[in-house]
Design an enzyme around this catalytic site. Structure first.
Site, PDB file in Angstrom:
ATOM      1  N   CYS A   2       0.909  -1.076   0.024  1.00 24.49           N
ATOM      2  CA  CYS A   2       0.043   0.042  -0.156  1.00 24.49           C
ATOM      3  C   CYS A   2       0.890   1.239  -0.148  1.00 24.49           C
ATOM      4  CB  CYS A   2      -0.837   0.079   1.364  1.00 24.49           C
ATOM      5  SG  CYS A   2      -1.740  -1.475   1.306  1.00 24.49           S
ATOM      6  N   ARG A  33       1.940   1.785  -5.870  1.00 29.29           N
ATOM      7  CA  ARG A  33       1.924   0.574  -4.825  1.00 29.29           C
ATOM      8  C   ARG A  33       0.534  -0.076  -4.558  1.00 29.29           C
ATOM      9  NH1 ARG A  33       6.645   1.552  -1.975  1.00 29.29           N
ATOM     10  NH2 ARG A  33       6.084   0.477  -0.367  1.00 29.29           N
ATOM     11  N   TRP A  88      -3.468  -1.838  -1.424  1.00 29.62           N
ATOM     12  CA  TRP A  88      -3.609  -3.116  -2.370  1.00 29.62           C
ATOM     13  C   TRP A  88      -3.747  -4.168  -1.342  1.00 29.62           C
ATOM     14  CZ3 TRP A  88      -1.137  -7.857  -1.677  1.00 29.62           C
ATOM     15  CH2 TRP A  88      -0.941  -8.674  -2.982  1.00 29.62           C
ATOM     16  N   ASN A 115       0.561   0.117   5.846  1.00 30.81           N
ATOM     17  CA  ASN A 115       1.244  -0.595   4.823  1.00 30.81           C
ATOM     18  C   ASN A 115       1.931  -1.879   5.462  1.00 30.81           C
ATOM     19  OD1 ASN A 115       2.716  -1.523   2.326  1.00 30.81           O
ATOM     20  ND2 ASN A 115       4.346  -0.119   2.739  1.00 30.81           N
ATOM     21  N   GLY A 116       1.464  -2.765   5.154  1.00 31.74           N
ATOM     22  CA  GLY A 116       2.052  -4.018   5.632  1.00 31.74           C
ATOM     23  C   GLY A 116       1.136  -4.996   5.985  1.00 31.74           C
ATOM     24  N   GLU A 553      11.258 -13.777 -18.916  1.00 27.92           N
ATOM     25  CA  GLU A 553      10.752 -12.439 -18.764  1.00 27.92           C
ATOM     26  C   GLU A 553       9.647 -12.011 -19.688  1.00 27.92           C
ATOM     27  OE1 GLU A 553      10.748  -8.628 -16.921  1.00 27.92           O
ATOM     28  OE2 GLU A 553      11.214 -10.545 -16.303  1.00 27.92           O
ATOM     29  N   LYS A 557       5.811 -10.521 -18.443  1.00 31.74           N
ATOM     30  CA  LYS A 557       5.326  -9.209 -19.164  1.00 31.74           C
ATOM     31  C   LYS A 557       4.067  -9.331 -19.782  1.00 31.74           C
ATOM     32  CE  LYS A 557       8.545  -6.811 -17.230  1.00 31.74           C
ATOM     33  NZ  LYS A 557       8.359  -7.942 -16.162  1.00 31.74           N
ATOM     34  N   GLU A 560       1.546 -10.149 -16.931  1.00 32.86           N
ATOM     35  CA  GLU A 560       1.319  -8.968 -16.371  1.00 32.86           C
ATOM     36  C   GLU A 560       0.345  -8.001 -16.931  1.00 32.86           C
ATOM     37  OE1 GLU A 560       5.061  -8.147 -13.305  1.00 32.86           O
ATOM     38  OE2 GLU A 560       5.199  -7.959 -15.305  1.00 32.86           O
ATOM     39  N   HIS A 576      10.126 -32.899 -24.175  1.00 24.10           N
ATOM     40  CA  HIS A 576       9.779 -33.599 -23.040  1.00 24.10           C
ATOM     41  C   HIS A 576       8.432 -33.318 -22.414  1.00 24.10           C
ATOM     42  CE1 HIS A 576      13.919 -35.479 -22.893  1.00 24.10           C
ATOM     43  NE2 HIS A 576      14.117 -33.994 -23.076  1.00 24.10           N
ATOM     44  N   LYS A 675       3.680  -2.366  -7.305  1.00 20.83           N
ATOM     45  CA  LYS A 675       5.243  -1.962  -7.789  1.00 20.83           C
ATOM     46  C   LYS A 675       5.919  -2.727  -6.626  1.00 20.83           C
ATOM     47  CE  LYS A 675       8.412  -0.530 -10.311  1.00 20.83           C
ATOM     48  NZ  LYS A 675       8.688  -1.240 -11.551  1.00 20.83           N
TER      49      LYS A 675
END
Length: 680
Positions: A2, A33, A88, A115-116, A553, A557, A560, A576, A675
């Protein structure tokens, strides 16, 4: 995850509209955030708090605030403290009831932003319910607000003297467990604020008319004077009180925030709040730092005020439509800045000042362990092979969350390297504390100078990539790859056997920025490919060797930003199992640039072509052999193999960006993500 922000003005007259504008602007800077909901609390009168909350992003809160009659009042208030939060969601759905600030009751005796995570909130909630408290939300944060009222009533009843705000909060902090940054406001203590930190980031900005020399440092009060139960240093406490009184000028404004991005437009004078710090702002504008005990035997009891070098212009979109778009195109500069001053192209030598005194220890270690999450984890995978090659040391790469689940054996002669763009990633920090406790040498790689990883590691390397606001990391990834390569080069700098190889890499670094600029010219090409793929349900990406991390990566992306299932696969593993997925509806991207594994990647390409599947292939500029086999190629400039991933990943970043736009998604704020991941 947050974002928390507080604005306090003392002897600085402001209208309510001005105060609300500052709070909302601060939240907008922190919105990366978390953007599930937003809220703020300001004074309606000196003894009455009004709270605004809205689900969704900060703009919805802004609309709600500006429509209120209280905002139209042009009367100025000389002293005021306001708090604001962008969420968040971790505990409870995205609703206004679960938005912050959370309150002790409908009378708002105490309100808090957080925040946490409070890990023991269920036990505290059960206790408070037995005491007659009723809960309105599903959040863990609400227990902190209600604990304030519980301890206030308890202390008042047992002593018949009104307790100080600081004493109430010290009782609360003594009971809760977890990682958090908390800011408290109260109608019982008008114009006072108390902030505490344990694990989650928090920074204090100071704007005043004092001379710079008078704003150089602040003393810390330890022990009993701090409100904690611990042996006191009372002489230190008196000195700190005197200094705090001297620090208050005729006019002062304070800004508390999760990140300096919310502060930089107001002031460049900041104090970084450390774990277990408590900061109390009284009704006159005095502020004091309190701690139960020093962080170490060598702590001086003095906290330095830092002058930020960051400019506000670095946090703007700079003419681009989105932060992510800007950050993709900034990679020419960020790559150059990650190399600048660290590579001597005349002598082909590397100088990393942050590692200089530890190079011998690292070269003598038993093994090197990279520990990271997400994109940072991929940067370690992208470079592991070269670190092994240049150091002759065994190298492993660990996901921080899995690392902690397994209780991995760590020894004093291990070197553990922690990678995090923000430097505040909770899983990575937990792993860092675990390794520190076992005596290993801890190295940090981060983009944030003031971060927890920067402070807690023995040594490290900063990315110098510049601020990254977009939630999906782009330029930080390429700078992380370069930073690790530079570490490998410096560790192997004295080896004759790798001299030719190191020269080759340094030559590649010299031209890397110009090649990044050239590959960015593929923007329109990637937009056209995105139009072909925008309706895909799933995408496979294949790579091998250094390019396996590129495939991972690129897939991350796409997941996301475009919300399309994408999977990065080692091309050698295709036969395989994953080969069974290939059909007419499955798009495939193969990274097949020229390196020593090119023939093996060709084998995978032929396996795909023989199933009548025509993949999109990222290949080296001018490679006619591949272009004759497939109908669609993405041609990129060639560089040395270990740097090729920096070039190859950029078209995939552009692809993910355009896919998100074509599918109507918010590029800078993908759903459910944030983020800075400051929770486990």
């Amino acid at each position: 995850m947050c974002g928390i922000f507080a604005y306090l003005n003392y002897k600085t007259p402001k209208t309510k509209a001005q105060i609300l504008q500052i709070l909302v602007a601060g939240l907008k800077r922190l919105e990366y955030r978390g953007y599930d909901s937003a809220g703020l609390a300001v004074d309606k009168t000196p003894n009455q708090i009004i709270v605004f909350k809205r689900t969704g992003n900060v703009s919805r809160l802004e609309d709600a605030v500006t429509s209120q009659e209280e905002v139209q009042n042009q009367d100025k208030v000389e002293n005021h403290a306001g708090i604001a939060h962008t969420r968040w969601a971790t505990h409870g759905e995205v609703t206004e009831h679960n938005a912050h600030p959370q309150a002790s009751s409908k009378n708002y005796e105490f309100v808090v932003i957080h925040n946490g995570i409070i890990t023991n909130y269920k036990e505290i909630k059960t206790m408070l319910i037995k005491e007659g408290f009723q809960f309105d939300s599903e959040t863990d944060t609400e227990v902190a607000a209600k604990l304030c009222l519980y301890f206030y009533n308890y202390l008042l009843k047992t002593s018949n003297i009104k307790p100080t705000f600081r004493k109430v909060i010290s009782k609360v902090v003594g009971l809760i467990e977890g990682a958090y940054a908390l800011i408290f406001k109260s109608t019982i203590y008008p114009n006072e604020v108390v902030a505490v930190k344990r694990g989650s980031p928090l920074v204090l900005g100071i704007k005043s008319n004092m001379k710079s020399d008078d704003l150089s440092s602040v003393d810390i009060i330890f022990g009993e004077d701090s409100g904690f139960v611990s042996p006191a240093n009372k002489k230190q406490g008196v000195l700190a009180s005197q200094l705090a009184a001297r620090l208050v000028p005729a006019e002062v404004e304070y800004f508390l925030a999760s990140d300096i991005s919310a502060i930089i437009e107001h002031t460049k004078k900041v104090l970084y709040i450390e774990n277990d710090d408590m900061v109390h702002f009284d009704q006159h504008g005095h502020f004091r730092f309190y701690r139960k005990e020093p962080r170490s035997l060598s702590e001086s009891g003095n906290r330095e005020i830092t002058t930020l070098e960051l400019e506000l212009s670095h946090l703007s979109k700079g003419g681009y439509d989105h932060y992510m778009q800007k950050e993709i195109f900034e990679q020419k500069e960020s790559v150059f800045n990650s190399i600048r001053g660290r590579v001597n192209f005349v002598t082909n030598s590397i100088h990393l000042g942050g590692l200089k005194s530890h190079i011998t220890s690292i070269n003598r270690c038993r093994r090197i362990i990279f520990i990271a999450c997400g994109t940072s984890y991929h940067s370690a995978l992208a470079t592991r092979q070269l670190v092994e090659e240049l150091t002759d040391l065994p190298v492993s790469v660990e996901l921080a969350s899995d690392f902690m689940d397994r209780n991995v054996p760590i020894f004093r002669d291990d070197t553990c390297i922690f990678i995090s763009q923000s430097g505040e990633t909770a899983d990575t920090l937990n792993a860092l504390q675990y390794c520190r406790g076992r005596g290993s040498l801890c190295v940090g790689i981060t983009n944030t100078v003031s971060s927890a990883i920067a402070r807690l590691t023995d040594c490290g390397v900063f990315l110098n990539a510049g601020p990254e606001i977009g939630v999906a990391s782009t330029k930080a990834y390429t700078s992380q790859v370069i930073a690790i390569l530079l570490i490998a080069l410096q560790l192997g700098q004295d080896k004759v056997s790798t001299f030719q190889r190191r020269q080759e890499i340094v030559e590649g670094l010299k031209s890397l920025s110009s090649k990044v600029e050239k590959v960015l010219e593929l923007n329109n090409t990637m937009k056209k490919i995105a139009e072909q793929l925008k309706d895909a349900k799933s995408i496979l990406l294949l790579g091998r060797g250094f390019q396996y991390a590129t495939a991972l990566e690129g897939a991350l992306k796409i997941k996301e930003l475009a919300y399309i299932h994408a999977e990065g696969i080692v091309s050698g593993e295709l036969k395989h199992g994953p080969l069974a997925l290939i059909d007419d509806s499955m798009p495939m991207i193969i990274v097949a640039t020229r390196d020593k594994l090119w023939d093996k990647v060709q084998n995978a390409l032929h396996q795909v072509l023989s199933r009548k599947k025509n993949p999109i292939v990222i290949t080296t500029e001018g490679d006619t052999e591949v272009s004759q086999q497939v109908s669609q190629t993405i041609q990129v400039p060639q560089t040395v193999d270990c740097l090729q991933g920096v070039i190859n990943v950029i078209p995939l970043q552009l692809l993910a960006y355009h896919l998100a736009l074509l599918r109507g998604h918010n590029v800078d704020q993908p759903r459910h993500l944030a983020k800075s991941v400051t929770v486990e």
